[in-house]
Design an enzyme around this catalytic site. Sequence first.
Site, PDB file in Angstrom:
ATOM      1  N   TYR A  19       0.835  -1.222   0.000  1.00  0.00           N
ATOM      2  CA  TYR A  19       0.000   0.000   0.000  1.00  0.00           C
ATOM      3  C   TYR A  19       0.862   1.261   0.000  1.00  0.00           C
ATOM      4  O   TYR A  19       0.591   2.213  -0.714  1.00  0.00           O
ATOM      5  CB  TYR A  19      -0.931  -0.008   1.222  1.00  0.00           C
ATOM      6  CG  TYR A  19      -1.978   1.092   1.161  1.00  0.00           C
ATOM      7  CD1 TYR A  19      -3.250   0.819   0.660  1.00  0.00           C
ATOM      8  CD2 TYR A  19      -1.687   2.387   1.582  1.00  0.00           C
ATOM      9  CE1 TYR A  19      -4.207   1.820   0.567  1.00  0.00           C
ATOM     10  CE2 TYR A  19      -2.634   3.396   1.493  1.00  0.00           C
ATOM     11  CZ  TYR A  19      -3.890   3.109   0.993  1.00  0.00           C
ATOM     12  OH  TYR A  19      -4.838   4.100   0.914  1.00  0.00           O
ATOM     13  N   ALA A  43       1.457  14.511 -22.607  1.00  0.00           N
ATOM     14  CA  ALA A  43       1.007  13.209 -23.116  1.00  0.00           C
ATOM     15  C   ALA A  43       1.921  12.675 -24.228  1.00  0.00           C
ATOM     16  O   ALA A  43       2.266  11.498 -24.245  1.00  0.00           O
ATOM     17  CB  ALA A  43      -0.428  13.328 -23.620  1.00  0.00           C
ATOM     18  N   LYS A  45      -0.188   7.383 -23.581  1.00  0.00           N
ATOM     19  CA  LYS A  45       0.318   7.711 -24.918  1.00  0.00           C
ATOM     20  C   LYS A  45       1.813   7.339 -25.000  1.00  0.00           C
ATOM     21  O   LYS A  45       2.139   6.190 -25.218  1.00  0.00           O
ATOM     22  CB  LYS A  45       0.122   9.211 -25.205  1.00  0.00           C
ATOM     23  CG  LYS A  45      -1.310   9.584 -25.576  1.00  0.00           C
ATOM     24  CD  LYS A  45      -2.142   9.864 -24.377  1.00  0.00           C
ATOM     25  CE  LYS A  45      -3.473  10.487 -24.717  1.00  0.00           C
ATOM     26  NZ  LYS A  45      -4.324  10.591 -23.529  1.00  0.00           N
TER      27      LYS A  45
HETATM   28  N1  F0G Z   1      -3.744  15.926 -22.517  1.00  0.00           N
HETATM   29  C1  F0G Z   1      -3.685  15.590 -23.815  1.00  0.00           C
HETATM   30  C2  F0G Z   1      -2.865  16.408 -24.764  1.00  0.00           C
HETATM   31  C3  F0G Z   1      -4.398  14.474 -24.267  1.00  0.00           C
HETATM   32  O1  F0G Z   1      -4.345  14.157 -25.557  1.00  0.00           O
HETATM   33  C4  F0G Z   1      -5.149  13.715 -23.344  1.00  0.00           C
HETATM   34  C5  F0G Z   1      -5.921  12.562 -23.775  1.00  0.00           C
HETATM   35  C6  F0G Z   1      -5.163  14.106 -21.999  1.00  0.00           C
HETATM   36  C7  F0G Z   1      -4.448  15.228 -21.625  1.00  0.00           C
HETATM   37  C8  F0G Z   1      -5.950  13.363 -20.954  1.00  0.00           C
HETATM   38  O2  F0G Z   1      -5.379  12.136 -20.686  1.00  0.00           O
HETATM   39  O3  F0G Z   1      -7.020  10.398 -21.456  1.00  0.00           O
HETATM   40  O4  F0G Z   1      -5.199   9.857 -19.846  1.00  0.00           O
HETATM   41  O5  F0G Z   1      -7.100  11.217 -19.136  1.00  0.00           O
HETATM   42  N2  F0G Z   1      -6.118  12.282 -24.964  1.00  0.00           N
HETATM   43  C9  F0G Z   1      -6.774  11.109 -25.491  1.00  0.00           C
HETATM   44  C10 F0G Z   1      -6.890  11.270 -26.981  1.00  0.00           C
HETATM   45  C11 F0G Z   1      -8.057  10.744 -24.838  1.00  0.00           C
HETATM   46  O6  F0G Z   1      -7.597  10.451 -27.592  1.00  0.00           O
HETATM   47  O7  F0G Z   1      -6.276  12.174 -27.558  1.00  0.00           O
HETATM   48  P1  F0G Z   1      -6.222  10.844 -20.255  1.00  0.00           P
END
Ligand code: F0G
Length: 459
Positions: free
Chosen positions: A72, A217, A258
């Site tokens: 944990y 990301a 990603k």
């Molecule tokens: N920031 C960016 C630039 C993103 O592309 C995403 C998610 C997030 C934040 C949020 O992250 O999904 O892990 O909560 N993009 C996905 C997409 C959903 O399809 O472009 P997450």
Amino acid sequence: MELPFAESYKIKMVESIRKSTREERLKWMSDAKYNLFNLKSDFVFIDLLTDSGTGAMSDKQWAAMMEGDESYAGARSYYKLKEAIFDVTGFPYFLPTHQGRAAENVLFSSLVKADDVLPGNSHFDTTKGHIEFRKAHAIDCTIEAAADTTLELPFKGNMDLNKLENVLKKYPAERIPCIVLTITNNTAGGQPVSMENIKGVSALAKKYGVKLLIDSARFAENAYFIKTREKGYENKSIREITREIFSHADFMTMSSKKDAIVNMGGFIGFRNEQDWQKCQMYNIMFEGFITYGGMSGRDMNALAVGLFEGTEFDYLETRISQVAYLGKKLDEYGIPYQRPSGGHAIFLDAKKILTHVPKEQLIAQTLGIELYLEAGIRGVEIGTLLADRDPETRENRYPELELLRLAIPRRVYTNNHMDYIAAAVRNVYERREKITKGYAITKELPIMRHFTIELEPVK
Ligand code: F0G
């Protein structure tokens, strides 16, 4: 003869996918209320809805999962991840979260209050959602050139420094909790931000006493573009570049789904201890204890390995070359998309393809439905549905660009799949003049409506 380009991995495990008939797809699309998110994945042949959490983990990542420490508090896996984050980003403090938007939720709970202003380069929809949910404002300062899909610019995701400075001049620093710099710029087409621009944004942040958050990301893909396109970086390693990028920031939010090639996970990186401590309470409330925050030990292990694999040059070259390969095929067929091809996706320029569909009838969504009906390929609308309504007037916000994003999952499809996708897009393109009607909204949520929206064909 010069040897052709080839992937930097071989395949050890496969998953079957099934083709369907047009009749089947017509029924499934109607049952799904014309929302591609409502389709069962079994009804999709090639799934380009997202590159998020859809990548193929490596043998080394799977092996690392077996060694996860599920304690944990203070798990070995947490410390392994901490080391990897420090190595790749230089951030000394971090909090694990279950995904990127959870990182935004925790960080913004501590930073953002009503009426605050957060300038950025095309805030991603969850980022904008978390800002507007707190009655604060996301102000877009992306360079104008990003909206012209025909322009070939190496760093089309950049922030317009003049626009940014105007925002910083207009509002007092107490109302600007941070600038949000998104690398790569997803919404503008997976377009990178140059190191020069990162430095420029950071200099303005310092000048006005405001903090800088990097929404990270796709940071590794951004670093690949810096290495291959920006003068002075050709001989630096990807990790030298990523560390330099983050040296300019106070925070990073990461969707590990990603560029860290895991199916679930995220984190927040912090430069200073106080900021990290302020977020701990929210992490415990929303995500879990500060050494696991929404992730199991095995997932933290896979993420630690993924951060290293995702920042290897050969892997990034394989990945980004595949997206470029699809772009080249589309060029052969004369199909308009956001140029140049991006890091994670091709963004078809729906306004230039479906010229007879009025904007009120959701041009990019209509193209997405047509491509699915044509070949069982699922893309995602980056247009009016994603833009949501204006929070004050509740009117539809019609963005300048109506795009259909074809996001390529990492290490999943082959170039034969790319050929199939290009042929399907070409078939839709060839009958574009006959597509004159789009769709109308029948049901929607007030924020982030595109995930669950229901539509009907316009008669
Ligand atoms: N920031 C960016 C630039 C993103 O592309 C995403 C998610 C997030 C934040 C949020 O992250 O999904 O892990 O909560 N993009 C996905 C997409 C959903 O399809 O472009 P997450």
